[in-house]
Design a protein around this motif. Structure first.
Motif, mmCIF file in Angstrom:
data_model
loop_
_atom_site.group_PDB
_atom_site.id
_atom_site.type_symbol
_atom_site.label_atom_id
_atom_site.label_comp_id
_atom_site.label_asym_id
_atom_site.label_seq_id
_atom_site.Cartn_x
_atom_site.Cartn_y
_atom_site.Cartn_z
ATOM 1 N N GLU A 20 -10.791 54.105 12.056
ATOM 2 C CA GLU A 20 -11.335 53.784 10.750
ATOM 3 C C GLU A 20 -12.668 53.125 11.006
ATOM 4 N N ILE A 21 -12.866 52.178 12.048
ATOM 5 C CA ILE A 21 -13.864 51.522 12.481
ATOM 6 C C ILE A 21 -15.056 52.551 12.365
ATOM 7 N N LEU A 22 -15.023 53.664 13.330
ATOM 8 C CA LEU A 22 -16.013 54.792 13.463
ATOM 9 C C LEU A 22 -16.175 55.318 12.272
ATOM 10 N N TYR A 23 -15.244 55.456 11.625
ATOM 11 C CA TYR A 23 -15.349 56.292 10.136
ATOM 12 C C TYR A 23 -16.446 55.452 9.354
ATOM 13 N N GLN A 50 -7.241 59.167 22.240
ATOM 14 C CA GLN A 50 -6.281 59.143 21.381
ATOM 15 C C GLN A 50 -6.949 58.692 19.999
ATOM 16 N N ILE A 51 -8.416 57.946 20.039
ATOM 17 C CA ILE A 51 -9.157 57.732 18.887
ATOM 18 C C ILE A 51 -9.422 58.959 18.288
ATOM 19 N N LYS A 52 -10.034 59.903 18.986
ATOM 20 C CA LYS A 52 -10.284 61.364 18.450
ATOM 21 C C LYS A 52 -9.366 62.061 17.876
ATOM 22 N N THR A 57 -6.223 63.157 12.391
ATOM 23 C CA THR A 57 -5.278 63.231 11.786
ATOM 24 C C THR A 57 -5.521 62.259 10.312
ATOM 25 N N LEU A 58 -6.173 61.533 10.484
ATOM 26 C CA LEU A 58 -6.693 60.471 9.225
ATOM 27 C C LEU A 58 -7.607 61.385 8.590
ATOM 28 N N HIS A 59 -8.688 61.878 8.834
ATOM 29 C CA HIS A 59 -9.669 62.261 8.071
ATOM 30 C C HIS A 59 -10.067 64.001 8.088
ATOM 31 N N GLY A 60 -8.988 64.618 8.948
ATOM 32 C CA GLY A 60 -9.254 66.018 9.047
ATOM 33 C C GLY A 60 -10.676 66.339 9.569
ATOM 34 N N LYS A 61 -11.219 65.546 10.339
ATOM 35 C CA LYS A 61 -12.504 66.091 10.835
ATOM 36 C C LYS A 61 -12.805 65.852 12.466
ATOM 37 N N ASP A 62 -13.596 66.485 12.965
ATOM 38 C CA ASP A 62 -13.729 66.228 14.406
ATOM 39 C C ASP A 62 -14.614 65.121 14.776
ATOM 40 N N LEU A 63 -14.297 64.129 15.566
ATOM 41 C CA LEU A 63 -14.730 62.895 15.465
ATOM 42 C C LEU A 63 -16.251 63.417 16.162
ATOM 43 N N VAL A 64 -15.977 63.947 17.527
ATOM 44 C CA VAL A 64 -17.264 64.187 18.080
ATOM 45 C C VAL A 64 -18.505 64.954 17.378
ATOM 46 N N GLY A 65 -18.010 65.853 16.589
ATOM 47 C CA GLY A 65 -18.774 66.694 15.697
ATOM 48 C C GLY A 65 -19.549 65.587 14.472
ATOM 49 N N ASP A 66 -18.834 64.695 13.973
ATOM 50 C CA ASP A 66 -19.375 63.741 13.245
ATOM 51 C C ASP A 66 -20.286 62.834 13.849
ATOM 52 N N MET A 83 -17.093 60.443 25.029
ATOM 53 C CA MET A 83 -15.892 61.161 24.382
ATOM 54 C C MET A 83 -15.532 62.080 25.160
ATOM 55 N N THR A 84 -16.065 62.495 26.219
ATOM 56 C CA THR A 84 -15.673 63.769 27.082
ATOM 57 C C THR A 84 -14.559 63.173 28.356
ATOM 58 N N PRO A 85 -13.254 64.150 28.409
ATOM 59 C CA PRO A 85 -12.566 63.692 29.557
ATOM 60 C C PRO A 85 -13.518 63.847 30.939
ATOM 61 N N PRO A 86 -13.121 63.007 31.695
ATOM 62 C CA PRO A 86 -13.875 63.199 32.948
ATOM 63 C C PRO A 86 -14.122 64.461 33.581
ATOM 64 N N ILE A 87 -12.738 65.080 33.817
ATOM 65 C CA ILE A 87 -12.944 66.344 34.704
ATOM 66 C C ILE A 87 -13.843 67.264 33.610
ATOM 67 N N LEU A 88 -13.626 67.359 32.438
ATOM 68 C CA LEU A 88 -14.249 68.350 31.484
ATOM 69 C C LEU A 88 -15.658 67.875 31.509
#
Length: 396
Positions: A20-23, A50-52, A57-66, A83-88
């Motif tokens: 919500e803070i990020l939104y 987990q935030i992503k 779930t809350l906003h139906g949108k991709d956090l990284v895309g926003d 926002m990217t997992p370390p190995i990825l």
């Protein structure tokens, strides 16, 4: 020494509240970049994932895309990396290094020489899953010669375990004979020993080599090899000695001189923030007699990373003379030597990307106004360190 990260998991963590803070930070006109950065850098990467998920779930949108839609420039690059997992993140960095225009050998060297055997195996598996391709095949298809051979050895992640007491002197002698002792260089011997022995064993070999040859291993590699192979061998040796010290040096050179390297700075800070950043900080102070914190602070204040990163440098200073153009450029960079800048005057562009861009100047007064707005963002400390003479004097 056990690895010590500077970023740790938050104790009072609530993924929904953070989402919500990020939104709210991105809602409406303008973007609260400070809130975004403060939140993301105070959460571990696992918590960011987990935030992503909660944001979706809350906003139906991709956090990284926003985030990408709201941010820009190097600040966007930094946030996406966080926002990217370390190995990825390693997998994506390697893919971009191979599949982009040309080959970014620096990225291949940095990642493959510094990661543990298990991390290399995880990277290889994730690369296969993410891109339906074999990392080794892509690397060999984009590199050549001795450089390619050592990269392939590192990709096998099959170094010998422990110290082979009976081979320490023999390995040192082999390396000496392959380089300093004889005319010419047997690169294969360097590749075989440095690519396959354990880091503990190599440190003992380096000590024996110093007694035998009278040179540190790094000195011999500098003299006996060249190009990508030299850089890769040096990275392997430095990582065998100390991974944090290797990254401290990497950070130092990413911020040194006119050829500043934002991508390397971001990549190292993000990838090591939860691993050994506190050790890197200690080694940075030991090696360069200054704190990493202050070095990055000075660097980003001149870059104005979160404010002016979207501004690209365009070097057609219209009616300015060559001397004046260099003068303006070096004062913005706070360089002590004008000779640090390599200028391609025939094309009227700098060979290294400068820090601050004045978009095509139609009026000299506009340049003065830009300068005043830019310098107003600096701290009093930085302002005192800059010359009291205004850049505007050359426009008078």
């Amino acid at each position: 020494m056990a690895g010590r990260g500077s970023v740790r998991a938050s104790g009072n963590f609530n993924a929904n509240q953070d989402a919500e803070i990020l939104y709210k930070a991105m809602k409406g006109l303008g973007t609260d970049e400070d809130s975004i950065m403060k939140l993301l850098t105070s959460r571990s990467n696992s918590q960011r994932q987990q935030i992503k998920a909660a944001y979706k779930t809350l906003h139906g949108k991709d956090l990284v895309g926003d985030l990408q839609g709201e941010l820009g420039g190097t600040f966007e690059t930094l946030v996406v990396a966080l926002m990217t997992p370390p190995i990825l993140y390693d997998v994506t960095s390697l893919r971009n290094a191979i599949k982009g225009a040309g080959t970014d050998e620096k990225v291949l060297i940095e990642i493959l020489s510094s990661r543990t055997a298990q991390q290399i195996k995880d990277i290889t598996a994730a690369y296969r899953q993410e891109f339906d391709a074999e990392l080794e095949e892509d690397v060999t298809g984009d590199t050549s010669g001795h450089f390619r051979r050592l990269l392939v050895i590192l990709l096998q992640a099959s170094r010998q375990q422990g110290v082979q007491e009976g081979n320490i002197e023999a390995d040192a002698q082999t390396l000496f004979s392959a380089g300093e002792k004889n005319y010419g260089t047997d690169e294969d011997q360097f590749i075989t020993i440095l690519g396959n022995r354990s880091t503990e064993h190599l440190r003992r070999v380096f000590a024996a080599y110093m007694k035998l040859a009278g040179y540190e291993m790094e000195e011999s590699i500098q003299r006996e090899t060249s190009g990508g192979l030299r850089d890769l061998l040096l990275a392997v040796v430095k990582c065998a000695r100390s991974v944090p010290a290797y990254f401290a040096e990497t950070l130092y050179y990413s911020m040194k001189g006119a050829g500043t390297d934002d991508q390397t700075l971001i990549r190292v800070m993000v990838s090591r923030s939860e691993v050994d950043m506190l050790d890197i900080r200690a080694d940075y102070r030991r090696l360069f007699a200054k704190s990493l914190h202050s070095a990055i602070q000075v660097y980003t204040e001149y870059l104005s990373l979160s404010l002016h990163s979207a501004i690209q440098v365009y070097t057609e200073y219209l009616s300015l003379s060559q001397y004046s153009a260099i003068q303006v450029y070096t004062e913005y960079l706070s360089l002590s030597q004008y000779s640090a800048i390599q200028v391609q005057w025939g094309k009227k562009v700098f060979s290294q990307p400068p820090i601050v861009q004045v978009l095509p100047l139609k009026k000299m007064r506009e340049a003065c106004n830009f300068h005043h707005r830019y310098t107003s963002t600096m701290t009093d400390k930085m302002r005192r360190k800059k010359s009291r003479k205004s850049h505007c004097r050359i426009f008078n």
